[in-house]
Design an enzyme around this catalytic site. Structure first.
Site, PDB file in Angstrom:
ATOM      1  N   TYR A   1      51.129  39.720  71.045  1.00 26.18           N
ATOM      2  CA  TYR A   1      52.220  38.816  69.769  1.00 26.18           C
ATOM      3  C   TYR A   1      53.241  39.427  69.115  1.00 26.18           C
ATOM      4  CZ  TYR A   1      47.335  35.785  70.134  1.00 26.18           C
ATOM      5  OH  TYR A   1      46.999  34.557  71.255  1.00 26.18           O
TER       6      TYR A   1
ATOM      7  N   LYS B   1      25.875  45.796  46.473  1.00 30.24           N
ATOM      8  CA  LYS B   1      27.158  44.539  46.532  1.00 30.24           C
ATOM      9  C   LYS B   1      27.033  44.419  47.982  1.00 30.24           C
ATOM     10  CE  LYS B   1      30.491  46.980  43.729  1.00 30.24           C
ATOM     11  NZ  LYS B   1      30.739  47.037  42.740  1.00 30.24           N
TER      12      LYS B   1
HETATM   13  C1  LIG Z   1      30.965  48.231  42.373  1.00 29.82           C
HETATM   14  C2  LIG Z   1      30.754  49.111  41.148  1.00 29.82           C
HETATM   15  C3  LIG Z   1      29.765  50.864  40.976  1.00 29.82           C
HETATM   16  C4  LIG Z   1      29.852  51.270  42.921  1.00 29.82           C
HETATM   17  O1  LIG Z   1      31.121  51.992  42.552  1.00 29.82           O
HETATM   18  P1  LIG Z   1      31.253  53.349  43.484  1.00 29.82           P
HETATM   19  O2  LIG Z   1      32.234  53.962  43.445  1.00 29.82           O
HETATM   20  O3  LIG Z   1      30.918  52.490  44.802  1.00 29.82           O
HETATM   21  O4  LIG Z   1      29.899  54.574  43.296  1.00 29.82           O
HETATM   22  C5  LIG Z   1      29.216  51.033  39.834  1.00 29.82           C
HETATM   23  N1  LIG Z   1      29.482  50.498  39.038  1.00 29.82           N
HETATM   24  C6  LIG Z   1      29.902  49.185  39.005  1.00 29.82           C
HETATM   25  C7  LIG Z   1      30.032  48.225  37.332  1.00 29.82           C
HETATM   26  C8  LIG Z   1      30.941  48.424  39.840  1.00 29.82           C
HETATM   27  O5  LIG Z   1      31.285  47.345  40.175  1.00 29.82           O
END
Ligand SMILES: *Cc1c(COP(=O)(O)O)cnc(C)c1O
Length: 369
Positions: free
Chosen positions: A264, A38
């Site tokens: 800035y 993702k």
């Molecule tokens: C993002 C996510 C993961 C991955 O978690 P990590 O800590 O990056 O390994 C796993 N399960 C769900 C439901 C998530 O939203």
């Protein structure tokens, strides 16, 4: 890795393979592995990461939203894709693009069943998400009967998996809370399996879960951050390799006297004569203002150069006093040699945030190894 000509996020697929092999070594050979890709694969490059994971034989991919899954299908990815957070307006597209929804509420389940039926689906794979304590997305334990009643005898869909998510898998002070979540998940998945009359896959571990609760790996685990080289623990980080390295080059060097200000709002005042370097990346590239005023440092010729003053939209200024460097020299913002975890910690945030913040303006360079 070759020389860069502009701000570049280098993505090292050899490191990805190393991290995958390491994480796989922590689970049973028969346990399936879902790679979480993702948010542009945690800010890197979703398509090349997914292609590499597919090549390595990963069992599943996961994205948060439907459009991320569509990008992967457009790129020719064939691996099953779990969509963690679909919304009803996307249900047609989910089916059209062979994406597999997480169904997490009564409304979402009912609406998806309708769409699947209207599109004449048979045994369309769905994943049922249960809340066991995170209180974010998911059915509650009291919904098991509702879910099984809805699904039993429904020919349009089939439950490919039932899953849950730990609230504090990286925090061993919360071990008893996590163990409670695991026990609740066992009860829920056993109940659902019994009522459905078949056994969907079960999964609940993210990266830190894999490392801290291997006894709860069930049929599959889900890893994101670990694949990208971070493990929420210094000992684990030492075993992993950062996939993404954010590099830039010095645009200009200034020599300023005592009691001059930089940037800035004149947020930085020199207490002595300083040498500063201006770098071509700023908050529009994902380096937020929280990293300014000494909270984070970049690495130039292996030496720490703290960000001074406020982060600008397109630039940051760093203190390079005592570092032998020139215009055109490379600066490592984070990555191999300047961990994103450390960079983030200075501003009291986590690797996940800085990695996913790097904006699409930054060039991606994928290094196949
Ligand atoms: C993002 C996510 C993961 C991955 O978690 P990590 O800590 O990056 O390994 C796993 N399960 C769900 C439901 C998530 O939203």
């Amino acid at each position: 890795m070759g020389k860069i000509g502009e701000t570049t996020l280098q993505i090292d697929l050899t490191a990805l393979e190393h991290n995958y092999t390491y994480l796989r070594s922590k689970i049973a050979p028969k346990t399936k592995f879902l790679a979480v890709v993702k948010a542009f694969a945690y800010g890197s490059d979703m398509v090349s990461i997914a292609q590499k994971m597919e090549q390595l034989g990963v069992d599943y991919l996961a994205v948060a939203y439907v459009k991320e899954g569509v990008l992967l299908r457009d790129a020719g990815i064939k691996t099953p894709i779990l969509v963690l957070h679909p919304l009803p307006s996307n249900f047609d597209e989910i089916i059209d693009r062979c994406l597999e929804p997480s169904l997490y509420s009564r409304k979402i389940l009912s609406e998806f069943l309708q769409v699947a039926k209207s599109k004449n689906q048979k045994d369309y794979p769905v994943h049922i998400k249960f809340n066991t304590g995170l209180n974010r997305l998911g059915f509650n334990e009291t919904d098991v009967d509702f879910v099984s009643e809805k699904l039993k005898g429904n020919k349009a869909v089939k439950v490919a998996s039932v899953f849950s998510h730990l609230a504090a898998s990286e925090d061993l002070d919360e071990k008893s809370f996590s163990l409670n979540q695991i026990n609740a998940f066992k009860r829920i998945s056993d109940g659902l399996t019994q009522k459905l009359g078949y056994a969907p896959m079960r999964h609940m571990l993210n990266t830190s879960g894999i490392l801290n609760y291997p006894e709860a790996q069930f049929e599959m685990v889900r890893s994101g951050i670990g694949l990208y080289g971070y493990g929420n623990d210094a000992n684990i980080d030492a075993q992993l390799r950062p996939v993404a390295s954010l590099k830039t080059i010095i645009s200009q060097i200034h020599h300023i006297g005592e009691n001059e200000t930089v940037g800035y709002n004149r947020a930085y005042t020199s207490e002595s004569a300083r040498t500063t370097a201006t770098l071509p990346l700023g908050h529009a590239d994902g380096i937020g203002r929280q990293y300014g005023n000494g909270k984070a440092s970049v690495l130039i010729h292996g030496k720490k150069a703290p960000i001074i003053g406020n982060v600008c939209m397109d630039m940051i200024m760093v203190d390079v006093t005592g570092i032998d460097c020139q215009e055109g020299d490379e600066a490592l913002v984070f990555g191999s040699g300047n961990s994103a975890e450390d960079f983030a910690a200075g501003a009291k945030t986590i690797s996940y945030e800085i990695l996913t913040a790097i904006s699409q303006r930054v060039k991606r360079e994928v290094i196949a190894g």
